[in-house]
Motif scaffolding. Structure first.
Motif, PDB file in Angstrom:
ATOM      1  N   LYS A 215       0.842  -1.200   0.000  1.00 28.54           N
ATOM      2  CA  LYS A 215       0.000   0.000   0.000  1.00 28.54           C
ATOM      3  C   LYS A 215       0.876   1.248   0.000  1.00 28.54           C
ATOM      4  N   ALA A 216       0.499   2.227  -0.832  1.00 29.59           N
ATOM      5  CA  ALA A 216       1.217   3.491  -0.894  1.00 29.59           C
ATOM      6  C   ALA A 216       0.330   4.622  -0.378  1.00 29.59           C
ATOM      7  N   GLU A 217       0.914   5.511   0.427  1.00 33.92           N
ATOM      8  CA  GLU A 217       0.168   6.646   0.956  1.00 33.92           C
ATOM      9  C   GLU A 217       0.982   7.928   0.779  1.00 33.92           C
ATOM     10  N   VAL A 218       0.291   9.038   0.548  1.00 35.72           N
ATOM     11  CA  VAL A 218       0.952  10.331   0.418  1.00 35.72           C
ATOM     12  C   VAL A 218       1.182  10.900   1.818  1.00 35.72           C
ATOM     13  N   VAL A 219       2.443  11.213   2.144  1.00 33.83           N
ATOM     14  CA  VAL A 219       2.741  11.766   3.465  1.00 33.83           C
ATOM     15  C   VAL A 219       3.103  13.249   3.396  1.00 33.83           C
ATOM     16  N   LEU A 220       3.418  13.744   2.196  1.00 28.55           N
ATOM     17  CA  LEU A 220       3.748  15.165   2.041  1.00 28.55           C
ATOM     18  C   LEU A 220       3.331  15.605   0.648  1.00 28.55           C
ATOM     19  N   HIS A 221       2.743  16.794   0.569  1.00 30.50           N
ATOM     20  CA  HIS A 221       2.263  17.304  -0.712  1.00 30.50           C
ATOM     21  C   HIS A 221       2.630  18.782  -0.818  1.00 30.50           C
ATOM     22  N   GLU A 222       3.307  19.158  -1.897  1.00 36.70           N
ATOM     23  CA  GLU A 222       3.663  20.567  -2.140  1.00 36.70           C
ATOM     24  C   GLU A 222       3.182  20.979  -3.518  1.00 36.70           C
ATOM     25  N   GLU A 223       2.690  22.204  -3.603  1.00 37.92           N
ATOM     26  CA  GLU A 223       2.301  22.793  -4.880  1.00 37.92           C
ATOM     27  C   GLU A 223       2.967  24.152  -5.035  1.00 37.92           C
ATOM     28  N   ASP A 224       3.173  24.573  -6.268  1.00 38.33           N
ATOM     29  CA  ASP A 224       3.784  25.859  -6.548  1.00 38.33           C
ATOM     30  C   ASP A 224       3.149  26.432  -7.806  1.00 38.33           C
ATOM     31  N   LYS A 225       3.024  27.745  -7.876  1.00 42.40           N
ATOM     32  CA  LYS A 225       2.444  28.366  -9.070  1.00 42.40           C
ATOM     33  C   LYS A 225       3.347  28.198 -10.283  1.00 42.40           C
ATOM     34  N   ALA A 226       4.639  28.034 -10.031  1.00 43.55           N
ATOM     35  CA  ALA A 226       5.584  27.876 -11.137  1.00 43.55           C
ATOM     36  C   ALA A 226       6.096  26.428 -11.195  1.00 43.55           C
ATOM     37  N   TYR A 227       7.117  26.110 -10.398  1.00 42.62           N
ATOM     38  CA  TYR A 227       7.704  24.772 -10.436  1.00 42.62           C
ATOM     39  C   TYR A 227       8.370  24.470  -9.100  1.00 42.62           C
ATOM     40  N   ILE A 228       8.682  23.194  -8.883  1.00 40.65           N
ATOM     41  CA  ILE A 228       9.347  22.730  -7.662  1.00 40.65           C
ATOM     42  C   ILE A 228      10.647  22.044  -8.065  1.00 40.65           C
TER      43      ILE A 228
ATOM     44  N   SER B 148      12.685  23.095   1.264  1.00 39.82           N
ATOM     45  CA  SER B 148      11.576  23.595   0.454  1.00 39.82           C
ATOM     46  C   SER B 148      11.645  25.110   0.340  1.00 39.82           C
ATOM     47  N   GLU B 149      11.047  25.615  -0.745  1.00 40.66           N
ATOM     48  CA  GLU B 149      10.931  27.062  -0.957  1.00 40.66           C
ATOM     49  C   GLU B 149       9.544  27.573  -0.561  1.00 40.66           C
ATOM     50  N   GLN B 150       8.814  26.826   0.226  1.00 43.74           N
ATOM     51  CA  GLN B 150       7.421  27.144   0.485  1.00 43.74           C
ATOM     52  C   GLN B 150       7.211  28.490   1.157  1.00 43.74           C
ATOM     53  N   ASP B 151       8.211  29.015   1.867  1.00 45.57           N
ATOM     54  CA  ASP B 151       8.023  30.344   2.480  1.00 45.57           C
ATOM     55  C   ASP B 151       8.664  31.444   1.643  1.00 45.57           C
ATOM     56  N   GLY B 152       9.101  31.102   0.417  1.00 37.46           N
ATOM     57  CA  GLY B 152       9.689  32.089  -0.485  1.00 37.46           C
ATOM     58  C   GLY B 152      11.198  32.003  -0.584  1.00 37.46           C
TER      59      GLY B 152
ATOM     60  N   GLY C 114      15.890  34.322  -3.511  1.00 40.97           N
ATOM     61  CA  GLY C 114      14.499  34.012  -3.220  1.00 40.97           C
ATOM     62  C   GLY C 114      13.755  33.465  -4.414  1.00 40.97           C
ATOM     63  N   ALA C 115      12.654  32.754  -4.113  1.00 46.56           N
ATOM     64  CA  ALA C 115      11.883  32.079  -5.164  1.00 46.56           C
ATOM     65  C   ALA C 115      11.229  33.059  -6.127  1.00 46.56           C
ATOM     66  N   ASP C 116      10.722  34.169  -5.632  1.00 46.16           N
ATOM     67  CA  ASP C 116      10.031  35.120  -6.512  1.00 46.16           C
ATOM     68  C   ASP C 116      10.973  35.681  -7.564  1.00 46.16           C
ATOM     69  N   PHE C 117      12.193  36.015  -7.151  1.00 47.06           N
ATOM     70  CA  PHE C 117      13.183  36.558  -8.079  1.00 47.06           C
ATOM     71  C   PHE C 117      13.569  35.506  -9.112  1.00 47.06           C
ATOM     72  N   LYS C 118      13.763  34.280  -8.662  1.00 49.41           N
ATOM     73  CA  LYS C 118      14.172  33.193  -9.555  1.00 49.41           C
ATOM     74  C   LYS C 118      13.065  32.817 -10.537  1.00 49.41           C
ATOM     75  N   LYS C 119      11.829  32.772 -10.046  1.00 49.78           N
ATOM     76  CA  LYS C 119      10.725  32.256 -10.856  1.00 49.78           C
ATOM     77  C   LYS C 119       9.991  33.345 -11.644  1.00 49.78           C
ATOM     78  N   MET C 120      10.550  34.555 -11.635  1.00 50.01           N
ATOM     79  CA  MET C 120       9.955  35.658 -12.376  1.00 50.01           C
ATOM     80  C   MET C 120       9.906  35.384 -13.881  1.00 50.01           C
ATOM     81  N   THR C 121      10.826  34.551 -14.363  1.00 49.75           N
ATOM     82  CA  THR C 121      10.907  34.287 -15.808  1.00 49.75           C
ATOM     83  C   THR C 121      10.030  33.116 -16.239  1.00 49.75           C
ATOM     84  N   TYR C 122       9.240  32.592 -15.329  1.00 48.96           N
ATOM     85  CA  TYR C 122       8.390  31.423 -15.634  1.00 48.96           C
ATOM     86  C   TYR C 122       7.492  31.693 -16.851  1.00 48.96           C
TER      87      TYR C 122
END
Length: 721
Positions: A309-322, A340-344, A548-556
């Motif tokens: 059996k497989a279960e999800v123990v952690l889930h992350e989403e991002d508007k751009a990429y991970i 993680s970059e979850q706080d920016g 920071g993530a915002d600066f890096k992902k600005m070119t998405y």
């Protein structure tokens, strides 16, 4: 323009005669290895934490050995294995211990497949018995000891095998492997290049199960390259290469039970990509990271072998990429460390074994750049970060509860650490723009330097005889941001004169070129150009890393838009300086940098007089799925993002001098990019220069190749700038 200076190699406090100072660097010296640095071979920290081993070669006798050293004294303790005592093994190029360090795998006759993958003949050497055993009579991939050291798993012809070192028998685990169709246990081209791993199988903690990924490449389009060689007829290399928007390999995860001899498929929902698998400390629980095609939805699964059996123990989403890393670390209680970059900003987190967040360990407007590990005895996490400025790197320790953070490195510049297995010592590798690499042994408790291991004082003394300049670090305010910049001016710089400006950049997502570290061969080339009357500069624009993530992902979804706008704006602003000739500004880059320099001379045709593009992407539709779609989504979803920013669609704007360079055996950025760019330029009736290097890959090196290339580029600069 805010400015601060770090003095370069010329200002190291060395005194030389006036005549010696007049010496100038030559291309022959650069590419002949005249300015190479002394370093340390990759070392293995022994399990006792008090000793380490290094691969050594005696150049006179040609004897190769694995030698053991003491951390405290740095003195050699013993020779573990040597070719002097190995029958039939004249040399080996790498080694790997079993978990208990009673055996070692020796690699011989190794050949490259792609960037990371290798084929070779491997031997097991029993340290106590002083006997060798050949793993297979043919070249294999990724041989790996079982936890008890009694077996070795490996891949041959896309199938997985297990050799029992006690009986000498080899068992075949999979049988459907077929070139350009099915791969078991190693990754396909695009996984290797973009997820940066090759071995796609893992032993569990007690060696009873082997997890592996299976790649079905049947629907992936095939790419072919001509290899010219020296024969009468060229040969074709054919391999599966999924270009943006095309079909990827279908991946599936299996667990093989050694006792029953059966494989069980792991049921993973939404498993478009499986970029990492790793067993937890519990031999019955396997972890797997799963990504969707857009790479903005990541799930960490725990698969329970006994329950299937497989279960999800952690889930992350991002508007751009991970971004995917190798930082997942399981503690004794099966809780785990995660970044993680979850706080920016990229930071360290501690999760319980059920995936529930316990705490964010590090926080602040800065990035954790490397995670080194966790010491269970002291409860400390060791890591590298840019807390002391985005162009610097320092080594830190912090408690698992986020308290008692301690900076372990001292000197400003770039520090990186290699820790002993018990985290009592670390070897600090340090350099800056003015100090070449220096390696020291440090106490991990407080970071105190215990002794120097290697320095490059001899190189500094040698460089004191050359006419060199300082590297100036600063920031330049462009498009609302303070961007990091370095600049090299001629050593006899006169602010009342005008100089041509030659810019270098890379600009790829998350990259960095403006860093306070010792430079490589290109830096000597820039010094040579500076002494010939050019100012050389580099600016990390929007989309680059460690701010920071915002600066890096600005070119998405817009690769080549904001980065190009920044480089054009930098050139305009620097052209306003009284000491820069605004009519003589050039730019160059390699790979993503070649894509950038091409765009700059086209979209900035009123600013740049010349450009050099080496191995450039000229249309993102030609590049691979994982990299391109991570930043752009698919061409079907984002046609304008692809087409509006691809140089091939702007050739009609060319006004200045343009040099295009590529290797015909580039399996990464295919020469197709340059050939299609050439055809577009020809049909637009635009004159340009180009150079093709037969059978050279993305690095374009071998023999005199680099010397020839840099001679051509230097001459092009002199003629057109």
């Amino acid at each position: 323009m805010k400015k601060y200076f770090i003095l370069s190699i010329v200002l190291a406090g060395l005194t030389t005669s006036l005549a010696a100072q007049e010496r100038q660097i030559t291309l022959e010296e650069i590419w002949g290895g005249a300015f190479g640095t002394e370093g340390m071979d990759v070392l293995h920290s022994m399990k006792n934490g008090k000793q380490y081993s290094i691969l050594n070669m005696d150049r006179k006798s040609r004897v190769i050995s694995v030698d053991k050293y003491d951390y405290n004294t740095l003195e050699k303790v013993e020779t573990i294995v040597s070719t002097e005592n190995l029958d039939g093994i004249a040399y080996f190029t790498s080694y790997e211990f079993s978990d208990d360090e009673s055996k070692v795998l020796l690699a011989t006759d190794v050949e490259s497949v792609y960037r990371h993958s290798r084929l070779g003949i491997y031997y097991m050497y029993d340290i106590q018995e002083k006997k060798t055993q050949k793993i297979a009579d043919h070249k294999i991939q990724e041989p790996t000891f079982s936890p008890d050291g009694k077996k070795v798993a490996f891949v041959f012809n896309n199938n997985i095998y297990i050799k029992d070192l006690m009986s000498g028998e080899t068992s075949q685990i999979t049988d459907d492997g077929e070139k350009n169709k099915i791969i078991n246990g190693v990754t396909d081209w695009v996984y290797e290049e973009e997820f940066a791993f090759v071995r796609a199988f893992e032993w569990n903690a007690d060696g009873t199960h082997l997890a592996y990924i299976r790649f079905d490449e049947s629907k992936v389009p095939e790419f072919s390259m001509d290899v010219y060689g020296n024969a009468l007829y060229p040969v074709q290399q054919e391999f599966k290469y999924p270009k943006a928007g095309e079909s990827n390999a279908e991946v599936s995860l299996f667990v093989y039970d050694l006792e029953s001899g059966n494989s069980q498929q792991v049921g993973l929902k939404n498993a478009y990509y499986i970029p990492r698998i790793k067993w937890t400390n519990d031999p019955d629980i396997l972890s797997a990271q799963v990504l969707n095609r857009h790479q903005n939805n990541l799930e960490l699964f725990f698969y329970h072998v006994d329950e299937a059996k497989a279960e999800v123990v952690l889930h992350e989403e991002d508007k751009a990429y991970i971004d995917i890393t190798d930082n997942l670390t399981f503690l004794d209680d099966n809780s785990f460390i995660w970044t993680s970059e979850q706080d920016g900003y990229n930071h360290i987190y501690h999760y319980g074994k059920n995936g529930k967040l316990i705490r964010q360990v590090t926080r602040g407007p800065w990035e954790v750049t490397t995670y080194y590990g966790y010491d269970s005895k002291t409860g400390r996490i060791f890591y590298q970060s840019v807390e002391n400025g985005s162009i610097n790197r320092d080594v830190y320790a912090v408690k698992l509860n986020g308290k008692k953070k301690q900076r372990l490195s001292v000197a400003e510049g770039t520090n990186s650490a290699t820790f002993s297995s018990d985290f009592s010592y670390f070897i600090n590798a340090y350099s800056s723009a003015s100090v070449p690499p220096r390696y020291t042994l440090n106490d991990a408790q407080k970071g105190k330097e215990l002794k120097e291991i290697v320095n490059n004082d001899a190189l500094l003394e040698k460089l004191g005889g050359y006419k060199l300049s300082q590297k100036e670090f600063s920031t330049i305010h462009i498009n609302g941001y303070d961007l990091n910049m370095w600049m090299i001016k001629p050593s006899g710089f006169d602010p009342d004169k005008e100089y041509p400006l030659f810019m270098f950049q890379y600009s790829g997502p998350g990259s960095q070129q403006v860093a306070n570290r010792w430079g490589g061969a290109n830096d000597y080339w820039y010094q040579m150009l500076a002494e010939q009357g050019y100012i050389v500069a580099c600016v990390d624009g929007r989309g680059t890393g460690f701010k920071g993530a915002d600066f890096k992902k600005m070119t998405y979804q817009e690769l080549g838009k904001y980065e190009v706008e920044d480089q054009i704006a930098v050139a305009r602003q620097l052209g306003e300086e009284p000491y820069i000739d605004a009519d003589r500004i050039g730019i160059w880059g390699w790979s993503y940098g070649g894509f950038m320099s091409s765009n700059c001379i086209l979209k900035g045709n009123d600013v740049f007089k010349m450009a050099i593009a080496v191995a450039p992407v000229t249309n993102w539709r030609f590049y691979d799925t994982i990299y391109t779609e991570r930043y752009m989504r698919t061409p079907q979803e984002n046609a304008s993002g692809y087409d509006d920013n691809s140089p091939i669609n702007h050739v009609d704007k060319l006004k200045g001098a343009y040099l295009l360079v590529h290797g015909t055996a580039d399996d990464n950025v295919h020469v197709q990019n340059t050939m299609r760019m050439i055809e577009a330029l020809v049909q637009a009736n635009k004159q340009f220069d180009w150079a093709i290097y037969p059978d050279k890959n993305h690095g374009i090196y071998g023999g005199n190749t680099r010397l020839h290339l840099y001679t051509k580029m230097t001459n092009f600069i002199k003629e057109n700038l």
